[in-house]
Design a protein around this motif. Structure first.
Motif, PDB file in Angstrom:
ATOM      1  N   ARG A 171     -58.082   7.252  46.349  1.00 28.68           N
ATOM      2  CA  ARG A 171     -59.323   8.009  46.133  1.00 28.68           C
ATOM      3  C   ARG A 171     -59.064   9.518  46.171  1.00 28.68           C
ATOM      4  NH1 ARG A 171     -62.892   4.359  50.328  1.00 28.68           N
ATOM      5  NH2 ARG A 171     -63.473   2.671  48.867  1.00 28.68           N
ATOM      6  N   VAL A 172     -58.221   9.944  47.101  1.00 31.37           N
ATOM      7  CA  VAL A 172     -57.871  11.374  47.168  1.00 31.37           C
ATOM      8  C   VAL A 172     -57.273  11.828  45.845  1.00 31.37           C
ATOM      9  CG1 VAL A 172     -56.368  13.062  48.295  1.00 31.37           C
ATOM     10  CG2 VAL A 172     -57.581  11.358  49.673  1.00 31.37           C
ATOM     11  N   VAL A 173     -56.371  11.020  45.281  1.00 33.26           N
ATOM     12  CA  VAL A 173     -55.717  11.366  44.018  1.00 33.26           C
ATOM     13  C   VAL A 173     -56.732  11.373  42.872  1.00 33.26           C
ATOM     14  CG1 VAL A 173     -53.982  10.639  42.336  1.00 33.26           C
ATOM     15  CG2 VAL A 173     -53.471  10.551  44.786  1.00 33.26           C
ATOM     16  N   GLU A 174     -57.654  10.409  42.863  1.00 31.93           N
ATOM     17  CA  GLU A 174     -58.665  10.350  41.805  1.00 31.93           C
ATOM     18  C   GLU A 174     -59.510  11.617  41.749  1.00 31.93           C
ATOM     19  OE1 GLU A 174     -60.883   6.904  42.825  1.00 31.93           O
ATOM     20  OE2 GLU A 174     -59.315   5.479  42.185  1.00 31.93           O
ATOM     21  N   GLN A 175     -59.762  12.222  42.894  1.00 35.35           N
ATOM     22  CA  GLN A 175     -60.616  13.401  42.965  1.00 35.35           C
ATOM     23  C   GLN A 175     -59.836  14.710  42.774  1.00 35.35           C
ATOM     24  OE1 GLN A 175     -63.929  13.448  43.453  1.00 35.35           O
ATOM     25  NE2 GLN A 175     -64.356  11.320  43.978  1.00 35.35           N
ATOM     26  N   MET A 176     -58.510  14.629  42.719  1.00 31.77           N
ATOM     27  CA  MET A 176     -57.659  15.826  42.725  1.00 31.77           C
ATOM     28  C   MET A 176     -57.725  16.580  41.394  1.00 31.77           C
ATOM     29  SD  MET A 176     -53.530  16.035  43.371  1.00 31.77           S
ATOM     30  CE  MET A 176     -53.662  15.674  45.123  1.00 31.77           C
ATOM     31  N   PRO A 177     -57.963  17.894  41.422  1.00 30.26           N
ATOM     32  CA  PRO A 177     -57.897  18.682  40.191  1.00 30.26           C
ATOM     33  C   PRO A 177     -56.441  18.927  39.802  1.00 30.26           C
ATOM     34  CG  PRO A 177     -58.417  20.101  42.042  1.00 30.26           C
ATOM     35  CD  PRO A 177     -58.369  18.704  42.581  1.00 30.26           C
ATOM     36  N   ALA A 178     -56.102  18.704  38.539  1.00 37.99           N
ATOM     37  CA  ALA A 178     -54.716  18.818  38.094  1.00 37.99           C
ATOM     38  C   ALA A 178     -54.174  20.231  38.237  1.00 37.99           C
ATOM     39  CB  ALA A 178     -54.600  18.361  36.644  1.00 37.99           C
ATOM     40  N   ASP A 179     -55.062  21.238  38.162  1.00 35.10           N
ATOM     41  CA  ASP A 179     -54.588  22.620  38.185  1.00 35.10           C
ATOM     42  C   ASP A 179     -54.605  23.251  39.576  1.00 35.10           C
ATOM     43  OD1 ASP A 179     -57.330  22.598  38.420  1.00 35.10           O
ATOM     44  OD2 ASP A 179     -57.645  24.360  37.151  1.00 35.10           O
ATOM     45  N   ALA A 180     -55.027  22.492  40.611  1.00 31.21           N
ATOM     46  CA  ALA A 180     -55.087  23.086  41.961  1.00 31.21           C
ATOM     47  C   ALA A 180     -54.843  22.037  43.040  1.00 31.21           C
ATOM     48  CB  ALA A 180     -56.438  23.767  42.176  1.00 31.21           C
ATOM     49  N   PRO A 181     -53.741  21.285  42.959  1.00 28.26           N
ATOM     50  CA  PRO A 181     -53.516  20.251  43.979  1.00 28.26           C
ATOM     51  C   PRO A 181     -53.314  20.819  45.381  1.00 28.26           C
ATOM     52  CG  PRO A 181     -51.573  20.517  42.606  1.00 28.26           C
ATOM     53  CD  PRO A 181     -52.669  21.309  41.959  1.00 28.26           C
ATOM     54  N   GLY A 182     -52.624  21.965  45.480  1.00 28.23           N
ATOM     55  CA  GLY A 182     -52.389  22.554  46.805  1.00 28.23           C
ATOM     56  C   GLY A 182     -53.662  23.027  47.472  1.00 28.23           C
ATOM     57  N   PRO A 183     -54.460  23.885  46.817  1.00 30.11           N
ATOM     58  CA  PRO A 183     -55.728  24.296  47.417  1.00 30.11           C
ATOM     59  C   PRO A 183     -56.654  23.123  47.714  1.00 30.11           C
ATOM     60  CG  PRO A 183     -55.123  25.784  45.644  1.00 30.11           C
ATOM     61  CD  PRO A 183     -54.132  24.660  45.604  1.00 30.11           C
ATOM     62  N   TYR A 184     -56.655  22.104  46.858  1.00 29.71           N
ATOM     63  CA  TYR A 184     -57.481  20.920  47.096  1.00 29.71           C
ATOM     64  C   TYR A 184     -57.056  20.214  48.382  1.00 29.71           C
ATOM     65  CZ  TYR A 184     -58.886  15.987  46.306  1.00 29.71           C
ATOM     66  OH  TYR A 184     -59.376  14.703  46.433  1.00 29.71           O
ATOM     67  N   ASN A 185     -55.756  19.976  48.552  1.00 25.56           N
ATOM     68  CA  ASN A 185     -55.286  19.329  49.777  1.00 25.56           C
ATOM     69  C   ASN A 185     -55.589  20.184  51.005  1.00 25.56           C
ATOM     70  OD1 ASN A 185     -54.251  17.001  48.595  1.00 25.56           O
ATOM     71  ND2 ASN A 185     -52.224  17.876  48.267  1.00 25.56           N
ATOM     72  N   GLU A 186     -55.344  21.489  50.916  1.00 25.82           N
ATOM     73  CA  GLU A 186     -55.648  22.369  52.037  1.00 25.82           C
ATOM     74  C   GLU A 186     -57.139  22.364  52.358  1.00 25.82           C
ATOM     75  OE1 GLU A 186     -53.251  26.069  53.040  1.00 25.82           O
ATOM     76  OE2 GLU A 186     -53.390  26.161  50.850  1.00 25.82           O
ATOM     77  N   ALA A 187     -57.976  22.349  51.312  1.00 26.44           N
ATOM     78  CA  ALA A 187     -59.415  22.375  51.521  1.00 26.44           C
ATOM     79  C   ALA A 187     -59.892  21.118  52.231  1.00 26.44           C
ATOM     80  CB  ALA A 187     -60.132  22.534  50.183  1.00 26.44           C
ATOM     81  N   LEU A 188     -59.347  19.962  51.871  1.00 25.88           N
ATOM     82  CA  LEU A 188     -59.718  18.728  52.552  1.00 25.88           C
ATOM     83  C   LEU A 188     -59.330  18.770  54.028  1.00 25.88           C
ATOM     84  CD1 LEU A 188     -58.769  15.989  49.924  1.00 25.88           C
ATOM     85  CD2 LEU A 188     -61.068  16.575  50.727  1.00 25.88           C
ATOM     86  N   MET A 189     -58.116  19.244  54.300  1.00 29.14           N
ATOM     87  CA  MET A 189     -57.685  19.372  55.705  1.00 29.14           C
ATOM     88  C   MET A 189     -58.606  20.316  56.467  1.00 29.14           C
ATOM     89  SD  MET A 189     -53.594  19.930  55.216  1.00 29.14           S
ATOM     90  CE  MET A 189     -52.870  19.512  53.639  1.00 29.14           C
ATOM     91  N   GLU A 190     -58.939  21.429  55.836  1.00 28.95           N
ATOM     92  CA  GLU A 190     -59.771  22.433  56.493  1.00 28.95           C
ATOM     93  C   GLU A 190     -61.174  21.915  56.729  1.00 28.95           C
ATOM     94  OE1 GLU A 190     -59.347  26.792  57.473  1.00 28.95           O
ATOM     95  OE2 GLU A 190     -58.332  24.883  57.684  1.00 28.95           O
ATOM     96  N   LEU A 191     -61.705  21.176  55.766  1.00 26.05           N
ATOM     97  CA  LEU A 191     -63.037  20.594  55.936  1.00 26.05           C
ATOM     98  C   LEU A 191     -63.056  19.643  57.128  1.00 26.05           C
ATOM     99  CD1 LEU A 191     -65.863  20.552  54.487  1.00 26.05           C
ATOM    100  CD2 LEU A 191     -65.122  18.369  53.500  1.00 26.05           C
ATOM    101  N   GLY A 192     -62.016  18.820  57.243  1.00 21.82           N
ATOM    102  CA  GLY A 192     -61.929  17.901  58.373  1.00 21.82           C
ATOM    103  C   GLY A 192     -61.740  18.607  59.702  1.00 21.82           C
ATOM    104  N   ALA A 193     -61.043  19.753  59.681  1.00 23.59           N
ATOM    105  CA  ALA A 193     -60.782  20.488  60.918  1.00 23.59           C
ATOM    106  C   ALA A 193     -61.993  21.283  61.396  1.00 23.59           C
ATOM    107  CB  ALA A 193     -59.605  21.431  60.722  1.00 23.59           C
ATOM    108  N   LEU A 194     -62.804  21.803  60.445  1.00 23.75           N
ATOM    109  CA  LEU A 194     -63.876  22.730  60.816  1.00 23.75           C
ATOM    110  C   LEU A 194     -65.273  22.137  60.727  1.00 23.75           C
ATOM    111  CD1 LEU A 194     -62.688  26.002  59.025  1.00 23.75           C
ATOM    112  CD2 LEU A 194     -62.203  25.245  61.357  1.00 23.75           C
ATOM    113  N   VAL A 195     -65.491  21.200  59.801  1.00 21.55           N
ATOM    114  CA  VAL A 195     -66.848  20.719  59.529  1.00 21.55           C
ATOM    115  C   VAL A 195     -66.981  19.215  59.752  1.00 21.55           C
ATOM    116  CG1 VAL A 195     -68.630  20.482  57.744  1.00 21.55           C
ATOM    117  CG2 VAL A 195     -67.301  22.595  57.900  1.00 21.55           C
TER     118      VAL A 195
END
Length: 341
Positions: free
Chosen positions: A164-188
């Protein structure tokens, strides 16, 4: 790209923490930070990270570092096998890849101490490769997003969440997407009661719509930890504190500790153990009870203070002067209650 990517990336751009390893996101810096953060909160890890990369700025420096000096740099973070594996990996990087971490997920995954998540974080953030980086934070976010009560500790469930994570991943921003998911889980999307009112994905969250966000993710109850009594002899001489080196393998491998043995020993039994290395102790006060929690066991510590002459010691034992305790010998936090740390 799935529907979560755009609101998630916009939120991340506006709310991400300014962390030192994000200021210079080289593959090496990301690697060091991710290994440190496996068992340590971000705020606690930052001083260690800054000290570590200042002393060892690249894989070649890490590979060449003397093991005791390396453990001293890591002191306070615990789980010392992590830094031992990092050094093994750094040596492989120098031997096979010219001193730079490879821009290849499988090659990263094959290095000692680097698992799926860490390889994914390095590959996507440093090299822009479209691979997932699924940690506990990301599993929690997706369990809630999909209202999925699968046991996230089971490999099959983790594979399904990763798809599911891969299905939602934008092809042009995999790094920011992964970081954003981690950050969302850490802060919100935090454990327990999440801050749904701050979440950019609240309107897409099936768990929230069902009122189940606080119940997810599903994990089995933790197993009871083994309780292990440990008896400590805190012995001082004019030359310093008596330390012994732990075995080269196993728990806290290769570190230095005050004289200590598993089991509930009395003073006479302690004295007999110390006499075997030529140390005759005059006992003082009993040490207050203390405990230290490891992943699978709990040490319950006690013992006595004592004084002894500064006799010569066999291999594996030293008298450590105060400045040597500070600068040379890596002593685990398990003994912090007795050493003022």
């Amino acid at each position: 790209m799935g529907p979560i990517a755009q609101p998630l990336l916009s939120w991340f751009q506006a709310n991400k923490r300014l962390l030192p390893f994000r200021q210079e996101p080289s593959a090496y810096h990301i690697w060091v930070s991710e290994i440190m953060l496996q068992q340590t909160r971000v705020a606690a890890a930052i001083p260690y990270y800054e000290r570590f990369v200042a002393a060892l700025p690249d894989p070649a420096a890490l590979a060449a570092c003397e093991p005791d000096a390396l453990r001293k740099l890591w002191q306070g973070l615990g789980y010392y096998n992590r830094v031992s594996n990092m050094q093994k990996a750094a040596r492989t990087v120098c031997e096979r890849y010219g001193g730079s971490l490879p821009a290849d997920y499988e090659a990263l995954r094959a290095l000692p101490g680097i698992g799926d998540y860490t390889a994914g974080a390095i590959a996507s953030i440093a090299f822009g490769l479209p691979v997932p980086a699924v940690d506990g934070n990301v599993l929690r976010v997706f369990a809630r997003l999909y209202n999925d009560d699968s046991d996230v500790t089971r490999p099959a469930a983790k594979r399904a969440f990763t798809r599911r994570v891969v299905e939602q991943m934008p092809a042009d921003a995999p790094g920011p997407y992964n970081e954003a998911l981690m950050e969302l889980g850490a802060l919100v999307c935090v454990p327990g009661a999440p801050h749904c009112e701050q979440c950019p994905l609240a309107d897409l969250c099936r768990g929230r719509a069902a009122g189940r966000q606080a119940e997810l993710p599903v994990k089995p109850a933790p197993r009871a930890k083994e309780q292990v009594p440990v008896t400590v002899a805190l012995v001082y001489s004019p030359a310093g504190l008596l330390l012994q080196r732990r075995p080269a393998r196993g728990l806290l491998a290769g570190l230095w500790q005050p004289a200590a043995w598993e089991g509930s020993l009395d003073r006479e039994e302690l004295a007999a153990r110390l006499a075997q290395i030529g140390v005759t102790v005059e006992w003082g006060q009993a040490l207050p009870p203390a405990r230290h929690v490891f992943t699978h066991k709990v040490w319950r510590l006690g013992g006595w203070r004592g004084r002894a002459p500064a006799v010569p010691l066999p291999e594996g034992w030293v008298w450590a002067a105060p400045h040597q305790l500070e600068q040379v010998y890596a002593v685990p936090n398990a003994y912090a209650a007795y050493l003022g740390r």
